[in-house]
Design a protein around this motif. Structure first.
Motif, mmCIF file in Angstrom:
data_model
loop_
_atom_site.group_PDB
_atom_site.id
_atom_site.type_symbol
_atom_site.label_atom_id
_atom_site.label_comp_id
_atom_site.label_asym_id
_atom_site.label_seq_id
_atom_site.Cartn_x
_atom_site.Cartn_y
_atom_site.Cartn_z
ATOM 1 N N SER A 13 0.810 -1.368 0.230
ATOM 2 C CA SER A 13 0.029 0.055 -0.012
ATOM 3 C C SER A 13 0.906 1.239 -0.030
ATOM 4 O O SER A 13 1.729 1.212 0.732
ATOM 5 C CB SER A 13 -0.948 -0.002 1.268
ATOM 6 N N ARG A 15 -0.604 4.342 0.602
ATOM 7 C CA ARG A 15 -1.483 5.232 1.375
ATOM 8 C C ARG A 15 -0.582 5.512 2.752
ATOM 9 O O ARG A 15 -0.154 4.654 3.548
ATOM 10 C CB ARG A 15 -2.570 4.528 1.755
ATOM 11 N N SER A 18 -1.775 3.976 5.938
ATOM 12 C CA SER A 18 -1.836 2.591 5.623
ATOM 13 C C SER A 18 -2.018 1.644 6.942
ATOM 14 O O SER A 18 -1.271 1.766 7.489
ATOM 15 C CB SER A 18 -0.856 2.017 4.500
ATOM 16 N N ASN A 20 -1.629 -1.529 6.648
ATOM 17 C CA ASN A 20 -0.753 -2.633 6.317
ATOM 18 C C ASN A 20 0.823 -2.003 6.803
ATOM 19 O O ASN A 20 1.602 -2.734 7.179
ATOM 20 C CB ASN A 20 -0.650 -3.145 4.956
ATOM 21 N N GLU A 79 -5.876 -6.156 0.735
ATOM 22 C CA GLU A 79 -6.583 -6.906 -0.288
ATOM 23 C C GLU A 79 -7.596 -5.946 -0.901
ATOM 24 O O GLU A 79 -7.929 -5.289 -0.585
ATOM 25 C CB GLU A 79 -7.492 -8.029 0.514
ATOM 26 N N ASN A 81 -10.043 -5.951 -4.194
ATOM 27 C CA ASN A 81 -10.620 -6.759 -5.409
ATOM 28 C C ASN A 81 -10.351 -8.544 -5.111
ATOM 29 O O ASN A 81 -10.043 -9.197 -6.096
ATOM 30 C CB ASN A 81 -10.749 -6.372 -6.479
ATOM 31 N N TYR A 82 -10.333 -8.728 -3.713
ATOM 32 C CA TYR A 82 -10.167 -10.080 -3.588
ATOM 33 C C TYR A 82 -8.644 -10.577 -4.084
ATOM 34 O O TYR A 82 -8.414 -11.798 -4.254
ATOM 35 C CB TYR A 82 -11.046 -11.216 -4.399
ATOM 36 N N SER A 115 -7.116 -5.540 6.753
ATOM 37 C CA SER A 115 -8.050 -4.922 5.689
ATOM 38 C C SER A 115 -9.428 -4.555 6.525
ATOM 39 O O SER A 115 -9.369 -5.009 7.941
ATOM 40 C CB SER A 115 -8.626 -6.049 4.781
HETATM 41 C C1 FNR Z 1 -10.543 -2.322 -1.041
HETATM 42 N N1 FNR Z 1 -10.600 -2.876 0.127
HETATM 43 C C2 FNR Z 1 -10.864 -4.113 0.202
HETATM 44 N N2 FNR Z 1 -11.209 -4.843 1.345
HETATM 45 C C3 FNR Z 1 -11.211 -6.308 1.344
HETATM 46 O O1 FNR Z 1 -11.364 -6.793 2.737
HETATM 47 N N3 FNR Z 1 -11.323 -7.058 0.400
HETATM 48 C C4 FNR Z 1 -11.439 -6.505 -0.856
HETATM 49 O O2 FNR Z 1 -11.593 -7.226 -1.985
HETATM 50 C C5 FNR Z 1 -11.187 -5.165 -0.948
HETATM 51 N N4 FNR Z 1 -11.198 -4.399 -1.995
HETATM 52 C C6 FNR Z 1 -10.567 -3.099 -2.263
HETATM 53 C C7 FNR Z 1 -10.184 -2.719 -3.622
HETATM 54 C C8 FNR Z 1 -9.707 -1.386 -3.810
HETATM 55 C C9 FNR Z 1 -9.549 -0.792 -4.877
HETATM 56 C C10 FNR Z 1 -9.558 -0.377 -2.479
HETATM 57 C C11 FNR Z 1 -8.974 0.849 -2.442
HETATM 58 C C12 FNR Z 1 -10.049 -0.833 -1.226
HETATM 59 C C13 FNR Z 1 -10.674 -2.073 1.337
HETATM 60 C C14 FNR Z 1 -9.145 -2.349 1.988
HETATM 61 O O3 FNR Z 1 -9.354 -3.148 2.917
HETATM 62 C C15 FNR Z 1 -8.998 -0.985 2.697
HETATM 63 O O4 FNR Z 1 -8.753 0.219 1.912
HETATM 64 C C16 FNR Z 1 -7.543 -0.943 3.430
HETATM 65 O O5 FNR Z 1 -7.326 0.197 4.174
HETATM 66 C C17 FNR Z 1 -6.423 -1.128 2.289
HETATM 67 O O6 FNR Z 1 -5.122 -1.293 3.173
HETATM 68 P P1 FNR Z 1 -4.159 -0.057 3.743
HETATM 69 O O7 FNR Z 1 -4.007 0.864 2.490
HETATM 70 O O8 FNR Z 1 -4.737 0.645 4.787
HETATM 71 O O9 FNR Z 1 -2.843 -0.714 3.988
#
Ligand code: FNR
Length: 184
Positions: A13, A15, A18, A20, A79, A81-82, A115
């Motif tokens: 990530s 971000r 984040s 993570n 994660e 989109n899975y 997530s």
């Molecule tokens: C997500 N998120 C997400 N969560 C999840 O549990 N399963 C998924 O398939 C998805 N898909 C998804 C797609 C996209 C494009 C985004 C931006 C987000 C949500 C995700 O868990 C959340 O944004 C987390 O905060 C991402 O991790 P970081 O950036 O906080 O480390």
């Protein structure tokens, strides 16, 4: 006496806040004796392009050198989109190339992921494990660190505050140290 274990952390990530990255920071704080964790910067990598792989930019060379110099890799993946985020797949693709010069070859690795959903990156982590087959990376199987509802576990300063999750990361690092020694 235990040998030093040099770990390279890769966070999927970019971000600032984040979750993570918060897991990776927690791992750095709780690093066991004899282990170090340096974190790679994958934010400046261009999109993978096979036309330039034999003359790759410096950011790619640096990443490949960091991976090759590490005894083990620690991934922290969201994660999307899975699956794993594109930025992580892009970094993996660069580091695995050119063909025959896969920087990950033979490296032990551990995975953690956070997530906001209820499955805590399980689906993304199993996709990453599937990539490890082609990369010839040796994954640590247990413990699995899948952190659901991450927004309840990381505070406004980006600190992982959930004690059970911190304990799991401690276990993961100790298991990674043992796994790395075993494979040496
Ligand atoms: C997500 N998120 C997400 N969560 C999840 O549990 N399963 C998924 O398939 C998805 N898909 C998804 C797609 C996209 C494009 C985004 C931006 C987000 C949500 C995700 O868990 C959340 O944004 C987390 O905060 C991402 O991790 P970081 O950036 O906080 O480390």
């Amino acid at each position: 006496m235990t040998q030093e274990v040099k770990v390279l952390g890769i966070v999927g990530s970019l971000r600032q806040a984040s979750y993570n990255r918060a897991l990776m920071r927690a791992a750095q704080e709780m690093v066991p004796d004899g282990m170090t964790i340096e974190v790679a910067d994958i934010s400046k990598l261009p999109l993978f392009d096979e036309d330039i792989e034999s003359n790759a930019p410096q950011e790619v060379k640096t990443l490949k050198q960091q991976i090759e110099a590490a005894d083990a890799i620690l991934f922290a993946t969201p994660e999307y989109n899975y699956s794993v985020p594109g930025v992580l797949k892009n970094a993996i693709d660069w580091a695995s190339r050119p063909y025959g010069n896969n920087s990950f070859d033979g490296k032990p690795a551990a995975i953690m992921g956070a997530s906001v959903g209820m499955l805590g990156t399980g689906r993304a982590q199993y996709h990453l494990r599937q990539m490890f087959v082609f990369l010839n990376v040796f994954p640590l199987n247990t413990p699995e660190v899948m952190v659901p509802f991450a927004s309840d576990k990381v505070n406004g300063e980006g600190t992982l505050t959930d004690e059970k999750t911190r304990e799991k990361i401690r276990e993961l690092l100790q298991a990674l140290a043992a796994w790395t020694q075993k494979l040496k």
